[in-house]
Write an enzyme that holds these catalytic residues in place. Structure first.
Site, PDB file in Angstrom:
ATOM      1  NE  ARG A  48      -3.143   0.323   3.084  1.00 30.78           N
ATOM      2  CZ  ARG A  48      -2.540   0.603   4.330  1.00 30.78           C
ATOM      3  NH1 ARG A  48      -1.764   1.604   4.526  1.00 30.78           N
ATOM      4  NH2 ARG A  48      -2.456  -0.369   5.346  1.00 30.78           N
ATOM      5  CE1 TYR A 100     -17.305  10.122 -16.448  1.00 30.71           C
ATOM      6  CE2 TYR A 100     -16.113  10.106 -14.279  1.00 30.71           C
ATOM      7  CZ  TYR A 100     -16.830   9.465 -15.239  1.00 30.71           C
ATOM      8  OH  TYR A 100     -17.337   8.096 -15.014  1.00 30.71           O
ATOM      9  CG  ASP A 173      -9.229  15.426 -16.127  1.00 25.30           C
ATOM     10  OD1 ASP A 173      -8.812  14.692 -16.480  1.00 25.30           O
ATOM     11  OD2 ASP A 173     -10.316  14.862 -15.411  1.00 25.30           O
ATOM     12  CE  LYS A 198     -12.168   7.228 -19.343  1.00 24.58           C
ATOM     13  NZ  LYS A 198     -12.289   6.515 -18.083  1.00 24.58           N
TER      14      LYS A 198
HETATM   15  O1  P1T Z   1     -13.307   6.076 -14.600  1.00 21.51           O
HETATM   16  P1  P1T Z   1     -12.139   6.619 -13.991  1.00 21.51           P
HETATM   17  O2  P1T Z   1     -10.769   6.219 -14.084  1.00 21.51           O
HETATM   18  O3  P1T Z   1     -12.137   6.816 -12.366  1.00 21.51           O
HETATM   19  O4  P1T Z   1     -11.854   8.259 -14.210  1.00 21.51           O
HETATM   20  C1  P1T Z   1     -12.587   9.295 -13.972  1.00 21.51           C
HETATM   21  C2  P1T Z   1     -12.477  10.591 -15.207  1.00 21.51           C
HETATM   22  C3  P1T Z   1     -12.004  11.473 -14.755  1.00 21.51           C
HETATM   23  N1  P1T Z   1     -11.750  12.367 -15.512  1.00 21.51           N
HETATM   24  C4  P1T Z   1     -12.230  12.488 -16.841  1.00 21.51           C
HETATM   25  C5  P1T Z   1     -11.882  13.585 -17.981  1.00 21.51           C
HETATM   26  C6  P1T Z   1     -12.771  11.185 -17.339  1.00 21.51           C
HETATM   27  O5  P1T Z   1     -13.029  11.007 -18.695  1.00 21.51           O
HETATM   28  C7  P1T Z   1     -13.224  10.169 -16.519  1.00 21.51           C
HETATM   29  C8  P1T Z   1     -13.793   8.922 -16.882  1.00 21.51           C
HETATM   30  N2  P1T Z   1     -14.630   8.933 -17.858  1.00 21.51           N
HETATM   31  C9  P1T Z   1     -15.456   7.942 -18.476  1.00 21.51           C
HETATM   32  C10 P1T Z   1     -15.468   6.940 -18.027  1.00 21.51           C
HETATM   33  C11 P1T Z   1     -16.209   8.719 -19.746  1.00 21.51           C
HETATM   34  O6  P1T Z   1     -16.753   7.721 -20.423  1.00 21.51           O
HETATM   35  O7  P1T Z   1     -16.161   9.600 -20.130  1.00 21.51           O
END
Ligand code: P1T
Length: 383
Positions: A48, A100, A173, A198
């Protein structure tokens, strides 16, 4: 090193015990101690806190974003949560008005409930933004380009303002742009956040998040939050993201080429009303895009229908054959999404309408397939 070398070698070392070129997946929760409180290797006592495969990824993250410290989380939202945990009741956050849906949900349904005050504003109105800053402001949170409306914010201009206030952290972000195109820390931001699910991972096979900072003290504070609360990335997933990063430059280059072709195709299609792509000269923030996104404009394209009808968007999405109808983005395969019904459904309908997430809005994550096949697919689905 130049970026294309950094994605492969930045912060990386051959495995010291075996010479393995790629870091092994250290699938272990704990590490041997020779005497109580004396780990065999002082860097590792419990996964951790640190795990060598995660460390390799974290060094790569720091390298490609030009930071000093990278932290890898179990999701993008866990990374965002780690930043927000540093705030207390009464503190204020100024955030971009297009985010998001999950980030918006965390801000309004988790942290607002615990007494943190949020202001959502179009960060292109710098006067309005500045007027919201007060003694309680602790964090400025920006997505650029935004999900799903592809709005941009001028990172350097915002950093010029936040730098005058030592108590304010400025977080970006960088999920949509990736460090191949945009480096927020170089432009003055304090924290870069990624949904590494992503483009960094790049193959739609892992959920992961990242924070990267330049300031070492801030890096230690964030690591403490992460260690003390536990949302770390496992070794197998760390390996996958690290492997993804090694082809980031190649993939994003193709995402940009295909994204531009598809934006152009949609712009000229009689059934399409608006195309949101920062590479189009008609995009309202094209000038900012040219200034801060170097080498392309990404693979995300959003559009609406001339009819304005939700039913047209749904029929189109149901007919796609090469594009897959699914949440997420940034993988090698092309995905299509209906934000109002899928990724941004957690934003109340009136708020969605207010910021422009209409029911006929479709978001495409343009992959790295042959652009002609993608265009043929869009053509038949639009027909
Ligand atoms: O899904 P996660 O890894 O927890 O990430 C969240 C997140 C944060 N910031 C942006 C710009 C994002 O696009 C996302 C996650 N977005 C999607 C799952 C989507 O389809 O837009």
């Amino acid at each position: 090193m130049k970026f294309n070398t950094k994605v492969i070698h930045g912060g990386q070392h051959h495995d010291p015990s075996t010479g393995a070129v790629m870091p092994p997946v250290y699938q272990t929760s704990t590490f041997v101690q020779t005497s109580p409180g004396k780990p065999l290797n002082p860097d590792y006592e419990y996964s951790r806190a640190a795990n060598p495969t995660r460390t390799a990824l974290e060094h790569a993250l720091a390298s490609i974003e030009n930071g000093t410290r990278g932290l890898a989380f179990s999701s993008g939202l866990a990374a965002t949560d780690c930043v927000l945990r540093g705030l207390k009741a009464g503190d204020e956050v100024i955030a971009m008005d297009d985010l998001y849906g999950g980030t918006y949900r965390m801000f309004t349904r988790i942290y607002k409930e615990s007494g943190i005050v949020f202001h959502f504003v179009d960060m292109n109105d710098l006067e309005k933004f500045q007027s919201l800053i007060n003694d309680n402001t602790r964090l400025v949170w920006v997505e650029t380009p935004t999900n799903p409306l592809m709005k941009l914010a001028d990172i350097a201009a915002i950093a010029d303002i936040t730098k005058k206030h030592p108590n304010i952290l400025f977080a970006v972000d960088n999920t949509f742009a990736t460090p191949y195109l945009q480096k927020p820390l170089d432009l003055g931001a304090d924290i870069v956040m990624h949904s590494a699910t992503k483009y960094l991972g790049g193959h739609s096979d892992v959920i992961a998040g990242a924070l990267i900072v330049k300031d070492e003290e801030l890096g230690s504070q964030l690591h403490f939050q992460q260690f003390a609360t536990g949302a770390t990335l496992g070794p197998q997933d760390s390996f996958l993201v690290l492997r993804g990063i090694k082809t980031l430059h190649l993939r994003v280059q193709r995402h940009c080429e295909n994204g531009a072709k598809i934006a152009e195709f949609l712009l000229n299609h009689p059934k399409v009303e608006c195309v949101y792509y920062p590479g189009l000269p008609s995009h309202p923030f094209h000038e900012i895009a040219k200034k801060q996104m170097i080498g392309g404009f990404g693979g995300m394209v959003t559009f609406t229908f001339k009819s304005g009808a939700k039913q047209d968007a749904i029929a189109f999405l149901e007919k796609l054959k090469v594009f897959t109808l699914a949440e997420s983005l940034g993988g090698v395969e092309s995905l299509a999404n209906h934000p109002a019904l899928m990724t941004h459904a957690s934003i109340p309908e009136d708020k969605r309408k207010e910021i422009g997430i209409t029911d006929d809005l479709v978001r495409l994550s343009v992959g790295v397939e042959d652009a002609d096949d993608l265009i043929e697919d869009l053509k038949q689905a639009l027909a």
